[in-house]
Design an enzyme around this catalytic site. Structure first.
Site: not given
Length: 286
Positions: A202-203
């Site tokens: 994830e960002d």
């Protein structure tokens, strides 16, 4: 950058139904806004044809199950070495994370909680940092384990178990150091829906913006399984893939996902297969 999910075949489970999403799913924890992508475009045309579909999110890459009565999930990954993208600002911290969790798809569980645990990585001016965390979102922000040290190259196993829709445990083991930690939730709100399980890079967001996303090379999840209807499901060929794309250009794939299937028949050297898999994809990594 590549995220790959390794699953074992064959395994036929009666009474377990993996449904195709009726609508395009949306990833949890996303906030509007965020920086534009600074990554070059590359195609995800080699994503596994054995899956039923590949979806695009602006903050996630990985795999997820869409099902019912899912109460547990586990996965193992190696912490990558993050690096700043070309042309980056040396005073900016570039980050990302890997995690496993339950109920992370927002339109499958629109008002419910997300139970997850994983590892964050950041790099700023050439200096990397890592932290292990757990979270019941949106009731709390990421909580950090002080008794777990994490470094690039460490093998991490995360297990999430829901004991009810309002409680459960997160277990994280650093297989490289032998350190382990557990956290138990009770009487949390909002409640889980128990309808999806995820293995994700994830960002992540801070406030209302996505953090500047670090290059990470590749992350491979192995030893993956979910507890569905009280039975262990480790055949993930019915999982859906998610590619991370730029917020400003959906054709700009920042991080692509693939599913690697390994037969149970015969013997294999898991380390060799893992190395071969990463090597085969090296020319696609950024």
């Amino acid at each position: 950058m590549i995220i790959s999910i390794i699953t074992i075949l064959p395994l036929l489970l009666s009474g377990i139904t993996i449904a195709r999403p009726a609508t395009i799913p949306a990833a949890r924890r996303f906030r509007s806004g965020g920086p534009s992508s600074t990554y070059k475009n590359f195609t995800a045309s080699d994503a596994s044809a054995s899956t039923k579909g590949t979806y695009t999110f602006t903050n996630w890459a990985g795999a997820f199950l869409d099902t019912t009565d899912v109460t547990g999930i586990t996965g193992t990954f190696t912490v990558p070495t993050p690096s700043a993208p070309a042309g980056s600002d040396p005073d900016t911290s570039y980050c990302g994370c890997a995690w496993v969790g339950l109920d992370g798809i927002s339109n499958f569980c629109p008002k419910g909680g997300l139970m997850q645990a994983g590892v964050n990585w950041c790099v700023e001016n050439g200096v990397s940092s890592f932290v292990a965390w757990y979270e019941w979102w949106p009731a709390e922000a990421q909580q950090y384990w002080d008794d777990i040290d994490v470094s690039a190259g460490d093998s991490i196993t995360v297990t999430i178990a829901a004991t009810s829709k309002t409680g459960g445990t997160a277990n994280l083991v650093n297989n490289s150091s032998g350190q382990r930690a557990t956290f138990t939730w009770t009487d949390e709100s909002p409640a889980l829906c128990e309808v999806s399980a995820e293995w994700i890079v994830e960002d992540y967001s801070v406030g209302n913006e996505l953090v500047a996303f670090a290059d990470y090379g590749s992350v491979t999840f192995t030893g993956n399984s979910a507890l569905v209807g009280g039975a262990t499901a480790d055949d993930l060929t019915s999982a859906y893939l998610a590619d991370m794309v730029s917020q400003s250009d959906s054709s700009d794939v920042i991080s692509a996902s693939s599913l690697k299937v390994i037969s149970r028949r015969g013997r294999f050297d898991a380390t060799w297969i893992g190395d071969r898999w990463i090597e085969n994809w090296a020319d696609r990594a950024m």
